[in-house]
Write an enzyme that holds these catalytic residues in place. Structure first.
Site, PDB file in Angstrom:
ATOM      1  N   HIS A 123       0.766  -1.334   0.260  1.00 30.68           N
ATOM      2  CA  HIS A 123      -0.047   0.167   0.070  1.00 30.68           C
ATOM      3  C   HIS A 123       0.859   1.159  -0.171  1.00 30.68           C
ATOM      4  O   HIS A 123       0.173   2.276   0.119  1.00 30.68           O
ATOM      5  CB  HIS A 123      -0.934  -0.091   1.195  1.00 30.68           C
ATOM      6  N   LYS A 159       3.204   4.497  -1.022  1.00 31.14           N
ATOM      7  CA  LYS A 159       3.295   5.462  -2.275  1.00 31.14           C
ATOM      8  C   LYS A 159       4.505   6.362  -2.042  1.00 31.14           C
ATOM      9  O   LYS A 159       4.792   7.003  -1.376  1.00 31.14           O
ATOM     10  CB  LYS A 159       2.043   6.233  -2.276  1.00 31.14           C
ATOM     11  N   ASP A 171      17.542   9.046  -7.182  1.00 34.23           N
ATOM     12  CA  ASP A 171      19.119   9.244  -7.133  1.00 34.23           C
ATOM     13  C   ASP A 171      19.699   9.453  -5.470  1.00 34.23           C
ATOM     14  O   ASP A 171      20.716   9.907  -5.530  1.00 34.23           O
ATOM     15  CB  ASP A 171      19.475  10.802  -7.746  1.00 34.23           C
ATOM     16  N   HIS A 182      -8.260  11.473   0.759  1.00 34.98           N
ATOM     17  CA  HIS A 182      -7.396  10.165   0.840  1.00 34.98           C
ATOM     18  C   HIS A 182      -6.355  10.729   1.857  1.00 34.98           C
ATOM     19  O   HIS A 182      -5.369   9.819   2.022  1.00 34.98           O
ATOM     20  CB  HIS A 182      -6.988  10.007  -0.468  1.00 34.98           C
ATOM     21  N   LYS A 214      -3.666  10.969   5.027  1.00 36.34           N
ATOM     22  CA  LYS A 214      -3.373  10.138   5.980  1.00 36.34           C
ATOM     23  C   LYS A 214      -2.155  10.732   6.777  1.00 36.34           C
ATOM     24  O   LYS A 214      -1.027  10.301   6.844  1.00 36.34           O
ATOM     25  CB  LYS A 214      -2.737   8.737   5.381  1.00 36.34           C
ATOM     26  N   ASP A 216       1.382  19.118  18.955  1.00 33.69           N
ATOM     27  CA  ASP A 216       1.882  20.206  19.480  1.00 33.69           C
ATOM     28  C   ASP A 216       3.395  20.191  19.269  1.00 33.69           C
ATOM     29  O   ASP A 216       4.196  21.395  19.262  1.00 33.69           O
ATOM     30  CB  ASP A 216       1.605  20.686  20.877  1.00 33.69           C
TER      31      ASP A 216
END
Length: 482
Positions: free
Chosen positions: A201, A203, A208, A417, A419, A424
């Site tokens: 899941h 992403k 480099d 979407h 996440k 603080d």
């Protein structure tokens, strides 16, 4: 589409890849010289050799850098704001995901590694949809495809793609085209083979060993124009990039592995930087921060790596005044198995923070056509603890992305979407939704950045994330939980 559920089993071919050193029992195989040295040490040190020592001091890595050295990093928030979703003038605004990916492609000189759930960057991947908002995804795909020059010449840069195994739901035709054109090497990972269920899941883009993108945006044209996304673009930050690249290396190994067992990761996958010993960062030349990368599920956390769940729990447990959370799904359950299982770890931490320490808790949870109404029961149970008399402040709102008649025809679009979490002291940006499955059998990564007492600037990455949350929380798109 933002989220698929389970993928079918699929075997993968075995190719050459760095492999953990193991004996027949699956344990690291020390060299004979090390055995001899260890025996001599035992003779001289006696029982003191067995005294417990901090685990992270036992492995110091191979690059010779001190753990307290401060590394320069440019880090900025990047967002995808769906077409038609608008904010008042002067609201916080950041680089778009599309612009961030373009920058990474512009800067790539030798390599690009992408870890992805699925690929639908082209308009033809969503049959029946005729919308000019597919163009940014088409642009990104065309640039990746051009890396192979149609197969007539050597690739300009080395592109490697580690993806969740294709299925009838997500055939990943994009990556087949890239591979056939000689533009990229592709491996597919069967999480059911290793865990019985789950997906890759994550992403992630790594360029480099200097720059990376991490966030909620899938390799999907909708993630650029039709879905609300949050991530970070990290540039000129070699040490942090090398560390996240180790997690990609695990995916690459699994995609080339025949055995259905997670190996004991050798030293090359290990890290010195974690919750106990974070990396010292000079962020954007104005903020001193401590940072580390967490991962899930635990078998993919090599030696020294903090589990993603532990990173989230510590962020909640260390909050002093507030915890703000924006995620698509929130369940104290294992929800993708036939029989649901109670999974209370994050929920319990939020309840303790609010009830025992007086921390103000706000949850901004998405609502869209694919939301399960049963989620409300768990959210309401949490919000029902709120009490002015007892100084318990828990507030929950639903974020609804507006949709017109034409946008209704776009499958799996028009959703927040995000996440992430901000407190603080800490900014946490991840790739996982918040139900138990994402931490037990599904691969994800979290970036944890904590301000230190040395921070002088009032405009920091953490404050930027707080401003995003407040912008969304107070917007016309956020409605109180009913």
């Amino acid at each position: 589409m933002p989220e698929y559920k389970k993928l079918e089993n699929q075997d993968t071919d075995v190719e050459s890849a760095p492999r953990p050193v193991q004996d027949t029992q699956g344990e690291p195989r020390p060299a004979a010289q090390m055995v001899t040295v260890s025996l001599i040490m035992l003779l001289f040190l006696g029982s003191s050799y067995f005294q417990p020592r901090p685990r992270l001091h036992q492995y110091q890595g191979g690059r010779g850098h001190g753990l307290h050295q401060k590394y320069d990093c440019n880090i900025q928030l990047v967002e995808s704001i769906p077409i038609g979703l608008t904010y008042p003038e002067g609201s916080p605004k950041f680089l778009s995901t599309y612009e961030a990916w373009q920058q990474l492609l512009d800067s790539a000189k030798t390599s690009l590694d992408i870890a992805s759930f699925y690929w639908t960057l082209k308009a033809e991947d969503t049959p029946g949809v005729k919308d000019n908002s597919t163009q940014p995804g088409e642009d990104i795909f065309a640039r990746l495809l051009a890396n192979g020059n149609g197969g007539s010449r050597s690739p300009r840069i080395k592109i490697r793609i580690a993806q969740s195994e294709p299925s009838s739901v997500s055939p990943n035709l994009n990556t087949k085209l890239l591979e056939s054109a000689g533009a990229a090497e592709v491996v597919s990972i069967s999480f059911p083979k290793y865990f019985g269920s789950g997906v890759l899941h994550t992403k992630l883009w790594v360029v480099d060993d200097e720059h990376f993108y991490l966030g909620s945006a899938n390799m999907d044209w909708r993630a650029l124009t039709q879905v609300k996304e949050m991530g970070v673009l990290v540039q000129n930050c070699r040490q942090l990039t090398l560390d996240v690249a180790k997690i990609f290396s695990e995916y690459w190994y699994l995609g080339n592995s025949a055995p259905s067992k997670i190996p004991n990761w050798d030293w090359s996958y290990r890290t010195n930087f974690n919750l106990q010993q974070p990396m010292q960062l000079n962020v954007n030349k104005n903020t001193t921060m401590e940072g580390f990368l967490s991962s899930s599920p635990p078998p993919l956390s090599a030696w020294g790596r903090t589990n993603d769940l532990d990173a989230i729990l510590n962020t909640i447990n260390s909050a002093i005044t507030y915890v703000n959370i924006a995620v698509m799904d929130y369940y104290p359950l294992i929800i993708y198995e036939k029989n649901h299982h109670y999974w209370p770890f994050i929920d319990d931490a939020l309840r303790r923070a609010a009830v025992e320490r007086g921390v103000a808790v706000k949850l901004l949870i998405s609502w869209w056509k694919h939301s399960n109404p049963s989620e409300d029961k768990y959210l309401k149970s949490l919000q029902d603890l709120a009490s002015k008399k007892d100084n318990v402040d828990i507030q929950i709102r639903r974020f609804i992305v507006p949709t017109d008649a034409s946008q209704e025809n776009i499958p799996f679009g028009r959703v927040n979407h995000n996440k992430y979490m901000v407190t603080d002291r800490v900014a946490y940006i991840g790739t996982s939704n918040w139900s138990g499955d994402y931490f037990t059998d599904t691969a994800g990564i979290g970036l944890v950045l904590s301000e230190t007492h040395e921070t002088e600037s009032t405009n920091t990455l953490r404050s930027d994330l707080r401003n995003v949350f407040e912008r969304d929380w107070n917007s016309k798109y956020a409605t109180p939980l009913k």
